[in-house]
Scaffold this motif. Structure first.
Motif, short mmCIF file in Angstrom:
data_model
loop_
_atom_site.label_atom_id
_atom_site.label_comp_id
_atom_site.label_asym_id
_atom_site.label_seq_id
_atom_site.Cartn_x
_atom_site.Cartn_y
_atom_site.Cartn_z
N VAL A 149 57.50 58.67 42.39
CA VAL A 149 56.31 59.49 42.58
C VAL A 149 55.79 59.98 41.23
O VAL A 149 54.58 59.93 40.95
CB VAL A 149 56.59 60.69 43.51
N GLN A 150 56.68 60.42 40.38
CA GLN A 150 56.28 60.87 39.05
C GLN A 150 55.66 59.71 38.26
O GLN A 150 54.66 59.89 37.55
CB GLN A 150 57.49 61.41 38.29
N ALA A 151 56.24 58.51 38.40
CA ALA A 151 55.69 57.34 37.71
C ALA A 151 54.28 57.02 38.21
O ALA A 151 53.39 56.70 37.42
CB ALA A 151 56.61 56.14 37.92
N MET A 152 54.07 57.10 39.51
CA MET A 152 52.73 56.87 40.07
C MET A 152 51.72 57.88 39.52
O MET A 152 50.59 57.52 39.17
CB MET A 152 52.77 56.96 41.60
N GLU A 153 52.13 59.11 39.46
CA GLU A 153 51.24 60.16 38.98
C GLU A 153 50.90 59.97 37.51
O GLU A 153 49.75 60.19 37.09
CB GLU A 153 51.88 61.53 39.22
N GLN A 154 51.86 59.49 36.72
CA GLN A 154 51.59 59.22 35.31
C GLN A 154 50.64 58.04 35.14
O GLN A 154 49.72 58.09 34.32
CB GLN A 154 52.92 58.95 34.58
N GLU A 155 50.85 57.00 35.94
CA GLU A 155 49.95 55.84 35.86
C GLU A 155 48.55 56.21 36.35
O GLU A 155 47.54 55.75 35.80
CB GLU A 155 50.51 54.67 36.66
N ALA A 156 48.49 57.02 37.38
CA ALA A 156 47.18 57.47 37.89
C ALA A 156 46.42 58.23 36.82
O ALA A 156 45.20 58.09 36.69
CB ALA A 156 47.36 58.33 39.14
N ALA A 157 47.14 59.03 36.03
CA ALA A 157 46.49 59.79 34.96
C ALA A 157 45.91 58.85 33.91
O ALA A 157 44.81 59.10 33.38
CB ALA A 157 47.50 60.74 34.31
N LEU A 158 46.62 57.74 33.61
CA LEU A 158 46.10 56.75 32.67
C LEU A 158 44.83 56.09 33.21
O LEU A 158 43.85 55.91 32.48
CB LEU A 158 47.15 55.68 32.39
N LEU A 159 44.86 55.75 34.50
CA LEU A 159 43.70 55.10 35.10
C LEU A 159 42.51 56.07 35.15
O LEU A 159 41.36 55.67 34.93
CB LEU A 159 44.04 54.61 36.51
N GLU A 160 42.78 57.33 35.42
CA GLU A 160 41.71 58.33 35.40
C GLU A 160 41.09 58.43 34.02
O GLU A 160 39.86 58.56 33.88
CB GLU A 160 42.27 59.69 35.83
N GLN A 161 41.92 58.35 32.99
CA GLN A 161 41.41 58.39 31.62
C GLN A 161 40.51 57.18 31.36
O GLN A 161 39.45 57.30 30.73
CB GLN A 161 42.58 58.40 30.63
N CYS A 162 40.93 56.02 31.83
CA CYS A 162 40.15 54.81 31.66
C CYS A 162 38.82 54.88 32.40
O CYS A 162 37.77 54.54 31.87
CB CYS A 162 40.95 53.60 32.15
N MET A 163 38.88 55.36 33.65
CA MET A 163 37.71 55.35 34.52
C MET A 163 36.78 56.52 34.26
O MET A 163 35.59 56.47 34.56
CB MET A 163 38.15 55.39 35.99
N GLY A 164 37.32 57.62 33.75
CA GLY A 164 36.51 58.82 33.59
C GLY A 164 36.22 59.49 34.92
O GLY A 164 35.23 60.21 35.05
N SER A 165 37.08 59.23 35.91
CA SER A 165 36.89 59.81 37.24
C SER A 165 38.25 59.88 37.94
O SER A 165 39.19 59.17 37.57
CB SER A 165 35.91 58.97 38.07
N PRO A 166 38.38 60.74 38.96
CA PRO A 166 39.67 60.93 39.63
C PRO A 166 40.15 59.68 40.37
O PRO A 166 39.35 58.90 40.88
CB PRO A 166 39.39 62.06 40.62
N VAL A 167 41.45 59.50 40.42
CA VAL A 167 42.09 58.46 41.24
C VAL A 167 42.57 59.12 42.52
O VAL A 167 43.31 60.10 42.48
CB VAL A 167 43.27 57.82 40.49
N ARG A 168 42.13 58.59 43.66
CA ARG A 168 42.41 59.25 44.93
C ARG A 168 43.27 58.42 45.89
O ARG A 168 43.55 58.83 47.00
CB ARG A 168 41.08 59.61 45.61
N SER A 169 43.68 57.22 45.45
CA SER A 169 44.50 56.38 46.33
C SER A 169 45.39 55.45 45.50
O SER A 169 45.08 55.14 44.36
CB SER A 169 43.60 55.55 47.26
N VAL A 170 46.50 55.03 46.11
CA VAL A 170 47.45 54.14 45.46
C VAL A 170 47.93 53.09 46.45
O VAL A 170 48.11 53.38 47.64
CB VAL A 170 48.65 54.92 44.87
N SER A 171 48.09 51.86 45.97
CA SER A 171 48.71 50.81 46.77
C SER A 171 49.89 50.25 45.99
O SER A 171 49.95 50.35 44.77
CB SER A 171 47.71 49.68 47.07
N MET A 172 50.84 49.67 46.70
CA MET A 172 52.04 49.15 46.06
C MET A 172 51.92 47.65 45.83
O MET A 172 51.41 46.91 46.68
CB MET A 172 53.28 49.43 46.93
N HIS A 173 52.42 47.20 44.70
CA HIS A 173 52.43 45.78 44.36
C HIS A 173 53.77 45.19 44.79
O HIS A 173 54.81 45.58 44.28
CB HIS A 173 52.23 45.61 42.84
#
Length: 243
Positions: A110-134
């Motif tokens: 969960v912590q890893a997902m939240e850290q990756e989401a923060a990176l994607l938010e930085q890239c997108m300039g907008s909040p990340v509101r969903s996650v899917s598993m690979h």
């Protein structure tokens, strides 16, 4: 169902004809009969953009999941960042595609997902509101992870993986008759995963699609080298690569 843009358009038309409202992970309860369209971007952002444009032309919005840890693309390159932000501008949601295999089993997923989401938010300039598993493991499917206290929706949570009828074209194979499923009207909640990578104007085998992709990467690599190696043609000509 084959893997052409025409076939995918037909799928979207059929969903509309059968009364399904195009929804996302946040508003599906507003419709009596809903479908959530999801696309995992495993290897090629360009193909995701093509699919997104098709959907936009048909007045459809869906969710595109970005693999932050991909070996195939860098989300912070100027071109890729522009394409990803373009998905948002077309009215689609952009979420996190999370690869648990990158992490040791002892790590806090969960912590890893939240850290990756923060990176994607930085890239997108907008909040990340969903996650899917690979390629999720059984452990992950059963975990029902709560990410950011539920502020980031887990698309493999109980609601969307078990209470919705989930169907996927993973590995370029529909394991169930998705069109027949829609026509039957048996399910009020559909959750459909497609991979834009496999779709094109004409039907191709998996081998042909993968071969085309690998060959196209050679051309892209050469173009990137031109930006970084002065007088590249004098050292290595494009013709020597067979492209």
């Amino acid at each position: 169902m084959n893997f052409t843009y025409q076939a995918y358009r037909g799928l979207l038309v059929l969903l509309r004809e059968k009364g399904y409202a195009y929804c996302n992970y946040h508003n599906y309860m507003q419709a009596d009969r809903s479908v959530i369209l999801r696309h995992d971007i495993d290897m090629n952002i360009d193909k995701a953009v093509q699919m997104a444009r098709l959907e936009q032309q048909m007045g459809v919005s869906s969710t595109y999941f970005v693999l932050v840890t991909s070996n195939f693309y860098n989300i912070f390159s100027g071109e890729n960042q522009s394409m990803l932000r373009g998905l948002r501008e077309m009215g689609h949601e952009v979420g996190l595609h999370f690869d648990e295999a990158k992490y040791d089993e002892t790590e806090d997923m969960v912590q890893a997902m939240e850290q990756e989401a923060a990176l994607l938010e930085q890239c997108m300039g907008s909040p990340v509101r969903s996650v899917s598993m690979h390629r999720p493991s059984r452990k992950t499917l059963e975990a029902d992870y709560l990410v950011q206290g539920g502020h980031i929706v887990n698309s493999y949570g109980t609601e969307f993986f078990r209470k919705h009828k989930y169907v996927s074209d993973s590995r370029r194979c529909w394991r169930e008759d998705v069109q027949g499923m829609i026509r039957s009207g048996e399910y009020d909640r559909l959750h459909i995963l497609t991979h834009a990578f496999w779709y094109d104007e004409t039907e191709r085998t998996a081998k042909e699609a993968l071969k085309d992709f690998c060959e196209s990467r050679t051309g892209c690599c050469y173009e990137w080298m031109q930006d970084n190696v002065r007088d590249l043609e004098e050292i290595l000509s494009r013709s020597e690569l067979g492209r």
